[in-house]
Design a protein around this motif. Structure first.
Motif, PDB file in Angstrom:
ATOM      1  N   THR A   7       0.801  -1.417  -0.101  1.00  0.00           N
ATOM      2  CA  THR A   7       0.124   0.054  -0.031  1.00  0.00           C
ATOM      3  C   THR A   7       0.766   1.316  -0.083  1.00  0.00           C
ATOM      4  O   THR A   7       0.368   2.305  -0.261  1.00  0.00           O
ATOM      5  CB  THR A   7      -1.201  -0.081   1.130  1.00  0.00           C
ATOM      6  OG1 THR A   7      -0.113   0.011   2.268  1.00  0.00           O
ATOM      7  CG2 THR A   7      -1.990  -1.069   1.194  1.00  0.00           C
ATOM      8  N   GLN A   8       2.182   1.128   0.331  1.00  0.00           N
ATOM      9  CA  GLN A   8       3.130   2.385   0.241  1.00  0.00           C
ATOM     10  C   GLN A   8       3.064   2.891  -1.054  1.00  0.00           C
ATOM     11  O   GLN A   8       3.142   3.865  -1.433  1.00  0.00           O
ATOM     12  CB  GLN A   8       4.534   2.165   0.798  1.00  0.00           C
ATOM     13  CG  GLN A   8       4.387   1.212   1.996  1.00  0.00           C
ATOM     14  CD  GLN A   8       4.401  -0.004   2.374  1.00  0.00           C
ATOM     15  OE1 GLN A   8       3.794  -0.714   1.394  1.00  0.00           O
ATOM     16  NE2 GLN A   8       5.389  -0.535   2.971  1.00  0.00           N
ATOM     17  N   LEU A   9       2.940   1.915  -2.157  1.00  0.00           N
ATOM     18  CA  LEU A   9       3.094   2.438  -3.501  1.00  0.00           C
ATOM     19  C   LEU A   9       1.585   3.147  -3.867  1.00  0.00           C
ATOM     20  O   LEU A   9       1.905   3.975  -4.795  1.00  0.00           O
ATOM     21  CB  LEU A   9       2.818   0.988  -4.459  1.00  0.00           C
ATOM     22  CG  LEU A   9       3.963   0.172  -4.210  1.00  0.00           C
ATOM     23  CD1 LEU A   9       3.707  -1.223  -5.376  1.00  0.00           C
ATOM     24  CD2 LEU A   9       5.219   0.784  -4.935  1.00  0.00           C
ATOM     25  N   LEU A  10       0.640   2.920  -3.168  1.00  0.00           N
ATOM     26  CA  LEU A  10      -0.539   3.762  -3.366  1.00  0.00           C
ATOM     27  C   LEU A  10      -0.381   4.964  -3.010  1.00  0.00           C
ATOM     28  O   LEU A  10      -0.586   6.088  -3.561  1.00  0.00           O
ATOM     29  CB  LEU A  10      -1.734   3.066  -2.833  1.00  0.00           C
ATOM     30  CG  LEU A  10      -2.338   1.925  -3.378  1.00  0.00           C
ATOM     31  CD1 LEU A  10      -3.367   1.133  -2.393  1.00  0.00           C
ATOM     32  CD2 LEU A  10      -2.567   1.983  -4.723  1.00  0.00           C
ATOM     33  N   ASP A  11       0.149   5.486  -1.666  1.00  0.00           N
ATOM     34  CA  ASP A  11       0.472   6.721  -1.041  1.00  0.00           C
ATOM     35  C   ASP A  11       1.740   7.520  -1.877  1.00  0.00           C
ATOM     36  O   ASP A  11       1.302   8.651  -2.247  1.00  0.00           O
ATOM     37  CB  ASP A  11       1.051   6.431   0.457  1.00  0.00           C
ATOM     38  CG  ASP A  11       0.262   5.830   1.204  1.00  0.00           C
ATOM     39  OD1 ASP A  11      -1.052   6.208   1.163  1.00  0.00           O
ATOM     40  OD2 ASP A  11       0.714   4.840   2.209  1.00  0.00           O
ATOM     41  N   THR A  12       2.529   6.686  -2.581  1.00  0.00           N
ATOM     42  CA  THR A  12       3.318   7.437  -3.094  1.00  0.00           C
ATOM     43  C   THR A  12       2.911   7.632  -4.747  1.00  0.00           C
ATOM     44  O   THR A  12       3.310   8.859  -5.095  1.00  0.00           O
ATOM     45  CB  THR A  12       4.941   6.384  -3.594  1.00  0.00           C
ATOM     46  OG1 THR A  12       5.376   6.122  -2.293  1.00  0.00           O
ATOM     47  CG2 THR A  12       5.639   7.186  -4.491  1.00  0.00           C
ATOM     48  N   ALA A  13       2.075   7.180  -5.209  1.00  0.00           N
ATOM     49  CA  ALA A  13       1.483   7.137  -6.531  1.00  0.00           C
ATOM     50  C   ALA A  13       0.566   8.710  -6.445  1.00  0.00           C
ATOM     51  O   ALA A  13       0.462   9.280  -7.258  1.00  0.00           O
ATOM     52  CB  ALA A  13       0.649   6.213  -6.960  1.00  0.00           C
ATOM     53  N   LEU A  14      -0.154   8.525  -5.228  1.00  0.00           N
ATOM     54  CA  LEU A  14      -1.152   9.551  -5.201  1.00  0.00           C
ATOM     55  C   LEU A  14      -0.356  10.957  -4.789  1.00  0.00           C
ATOM     56  O   LEU A  14      -0.701  11.949  -5.347  1.00  0.00           O
ATOM     57  CB  LEU A  14      -2.017   9.504  -3.742  1.00  0.00           C
ATOM     58  CG  LEU A  14      -2.921  10.592  -3.463  1.00  0.00           C
ATOM     59  CD1 LEU A  14      -3.642  10.817  -4.688  1.00  0.00           C
ATOM     60  CD2 LEU A  14      -3.740  10.341  -1.986  1.00  0.00           C
ATOM     61  N   SER A  15       0.879  10.694  -4.022  1.00  0.00           N
ATOM     62  CA  SER A  15       1.637  11.925  -3.723  1.00  0.00           C
ATOM     63  C   SER A  15       2.002  12.579  -5.334  1.00  0.00           C
ATOM     64  O   SER A  15       2.274  13.727  -5.511  1.00  0.00           O
ATOM     65  CB  SER A  15       2.812  11.814  -2.985  1.00  0.00           C
ATOM     66  OG  SER A  15       3.601  12.846  -2.777  1.00  0.00           O
ATOM     67  N   LEU A  16       2.589  11.718  -6.189  1.00  0.00           N
ATOM     68  CA  LEU A  16       3.138  12.006  -7.438  1.00  0.00           C
ATOM     69  C   LEU A  16       2.022  12.493  -8.142  1.00  0.00           C
ATOM     70  O   LEU A  16       2.349  13.564  -8.777  1.00  0.00           O
ATOM     71  CB  LEU A  16       3.666  10.805  -8.007  1.00  0.00           C
ATOM     72  CG  LEU A  16       5.091  10.256  -7.422  1.00  0.00           C
ATOM     73  CD1 LEU A  16       5.516   8.928  -7.961  1.00  0.00           C
ATOM     74  CD2 LEU A  16       6.377  11.341  -7.641  1.00  0.00           C
ATOM     75  N   LEU A  17       1.021  12.039  -8.069  1.00  0.00           N
ATOM     76  CA  LEU A  17      -0.252  12.719  -9.068  1.00  0.00           C
ATOM     77  C   LEU A  17      -0.422  14.036  -8.640  1.00  0.00           C
ATOM     78  O   LEU A  17      -0.769  14.776  -9.251  1.00  0.00           O
ATOM     79  CB  LEU A  17      -1.271  11.551  -8.919  1.00  0.00           C
ATOM     80  CG  LEU A  17      -1.168  10.489  -9.717  1.00  0.00           C
ATOM     81  CD1 LEU A  17      -2.072   9.266  -9.481  1.00  0.00           C
ATOM     82  CD2 LEU A  17      -1.411  10.620 -11.245  1.00  0.00           C
ATOM     83  N   LEU A  18      -0.714  14.328  -7.139  1.00  0.00           N
ATOM     84  CA  LEU A  18      -1.046  15.510  -6.659  1.00  0.00           C
ATOM     85  C   LEU A  18      -0.036  16.681  -6.990  1.00  0.00           C
ATOM     86  O   LEU A  18      -0.277  17.680  -7.136  1.00  0.00           O
ATOM     87  CB  LEU A  18      -1.149  15.315  -5.258  1.00  0.00           C
ATOM     88  CG  LEU A  18      -2.552  14.500  -4.753  1.00  0.00           C
ATOM     89  CD1 LEU A  18      -2.594  14.450  -3.267  1.00  0.00           C
ATOM     90  CD2 LEU A  18      -3.945  15.393  -5.153  1.00  0.00           C
ATOM     91  N   ASP A  19       1.565  16.018  -6.734  1.00  0.00           N
ATOM     92  CA  ASP A  19       2.414  16.962  -7.374  1.00  0.00           C
ATOM     93  C   ASP A  19       2.172  17.651  -8.806  1.00  0.00           C
ATOM     94  O   ASP A  19       2.614  18.807  -9.071  1.00  0.00           O
ATOM     95  CB  ASP A  19       3.832  16.354  -7.031  1.00  0.00           C
ATOM     96  CG  ASP A  19       4.167  16.331  -5.477  1.00  0.00           C
ATOM     97  OD1 ASP A  19       3.488  16.855  -4.765  1.00  0.00           O
ATOM     98  OD2 ASP A  19       5.113  15.595  -5.225  1.00  0.00           O
ATOM     99  N   SER A  20       1.817  16.790  -9.599  1.00  0.00           N
ATOM    100  CA  SER A  20       1.669  16.981 -10.822  1.00  0.00           C
ATOM    101  C   SER A  20       0.610  18.167 -11.214  1.00  0.00           C
ATOM    102  O   SER A  20       0.987  18.702 -12.386  1.00  0.00           O
ATOM    103  CB  SER A  20       1.426  15.623 -11.923  1.00  0.00           C
ATOM    104  OG  SER A  20      -0.236  15.227 -11.731  1.00  0.00           O
ATOM    105  N   ILE A  21      -0.159  18.306 -10.508  1.00  0.00           N
ATOM    106  CA  ILE A  21      -1.207  19.469 -10.523  1.00  0.00           C
ATOM    107  C   ILE A  21      -0.990  20.771  -9.743  1.00  0.00           C
ATOM    108  O   ILE A  21      -1.825  21.507  -9.736  1.00  0.00           O
ATOM    109  CB  ILE A  21      -2.684  18.799 -10.382  1.00  0.00           C
ATOM    110  CG1 ILE A  21      -2.885  18.575  -9.003  1.00  0.00           C
ATOM    111  CG2 ILE A  21      -3.005  17.844 -11.309  1.00  0.00           C
ATOM    112  CD1 ILE A  21      -4.328  18.201  -8.701  1.00  0.00           C
ATOM    113  N   LYS A  22      -0.084  20.513  -8.999  1.00  0.00           N
ATOM    114  CA  LYS A  22       0.331  21.584  -7.517  1.00  0.00           C
ATOM    115  C   LYS A  22       0.857  22.853  -8.426  1.00  0.00           C
ATOM    116  O   LYS A  22       1.955  22.730  -9.161  1.00  0.00           O
ATOM    117  CB  LYS A  22       1.108  21.475  -6.752  1.00  0.00           C
ATOM    118  CG  LYS A  22       1.085  22.090  -5.660  1.00  0.00           C
ATOM    119  CD  LYS A  22       2.042  21.622  -4.526  1.00  0.00           C
ATOM    120  CE  LYS A  22       2.357  22.534  -3.293  1.00  0.00           C
ATOM    121  NZ  LYS A  22       2.896  22.146  -2.141  1.00  0.00           N
ATOM    122  N   GLU A  23       0.189  23.945  -8.313  1.00  0.00           N
ATOM    123  CA  GLU A  23       0.595  25.216  -8.876  1.00  0.00           C
ATOM    124  C   GLU A  23       1.834  25.734  -8.099  1.00  0.00           C
ATOM    125  O   GLU A  23       1.746  25.849  -6.923  1.00  0.00           O
ATOM    126  CB  GLU A  23      -0.470  26.472  -9.055  1.00  0.00           C
ATOM    127  CG  GLU A  23      -0.167  27.410  -9.929  1.00  0.00           C
ATOM    128  CD  GLU A  23       0.552  27.310 -11.133  1.00  0.00           C
ATOM    129  OE1 GLU A  23       1.823  26.919 -11.418  1.00  0.00           O
ATOM    130  OE2 GLU A  23      -0.378  27.174 -12.445  1.00  0.00           O
TER     131      GLU A  23
END
Length: 212
Positions: free
Chosen positions: A196-212
């Protein structure tokens, strides 16, 4: 535009759905037969068929309920003044992801449901209502989209030509990964050393991709 409705349920309908949900979670949709549901409910099969014509019809009711729960966590008590839309959106998705990790049986059900209906949905009011509800949950007035929109408006989320595409891409990426990883956590731990650590990391990367 036609609006499809799930029919109003009586007490026996609800008992059948609750029992079916338990059996589906324990044994899977494929392995559960209508006779198993009737026996567990202590009713005759003819009575069961008067309420629901198939286990597939039942499955659409349960899938609709589960999808509502997966993205229905309430973060209102955690929101404070001064939070940006991005922070609220991030918090909402983290909350939804935690719910998924806490309810692996629901993720397993949804995974099997998606495989069972990988082609066209059967032509029944329940399938049409399910599709309608999935679209409704990502409407502009619903969470988590309202937080995403708030982030676009306050400048904390990067604007895109198609504003809904990044939003949907994140939601479906996380749900798809959850359906892949959560039911197979022990295999991921053995094969990769992470689950499940992969899920946390994936979400973090996805959120970083839209952060201004």
């Amino acid at each position: 535009m036609t609006t499809f409705m799930f029919r109003k349920l009586d007490s026996l309908d609800q008992t059948i759905l609750d029992t079916s949900r338990t059996l589906f979670m324990e044994n899977g949709i494929h392995a559960t037969e209508m006779k198993n549901i009737a026996m567990k409910c202590k009713i005759g099969r003819s009575t069961l068929y008067r309420h629901f014509t198939s286990k597939e019809q039942i499955a659409f009711y349960i899938a609709d309920e589960i999808v509502d729960q997966l993205f229905g966590t309430d973060i209102t008590p955690l929101i404070h003044s001064g939070m940006s839309g991005y922070e609220k959106f991030s918090l909402k998705l983290q909350s939804d992801l935690q719910y998924m990790k806490d309810h692996p049986e629901q993720i397993r059900f949804l995974d099997e449901f998606d495989q069972l209906f990988s082609g066209d949905y059967p032509d029944m009011p329940e399938s049409r209502k399910y599709e309608e509800n999935v679209a409704r949950r990502t409407a502009k007035e619903k969470n988590p989209y309202i937080y995403y929109r708030e982030g676009l408006q306050d400048g904390s989320i990067r604007k895109a030509e198609d504003e809904k595409l990044p939003f949907l891409s994140i939601l479906h990426s996380i749900l798809g990964l959850a359906q892949r990883i959560i039911p197979r956590q022990q295999h991921y731990e053995k094969e990769h050393g992470y689950s499940t650590q992969l899920l946390d990391t994936a979400l973090s990367l996805l959120l970083d991709s839209i952060k201004e």
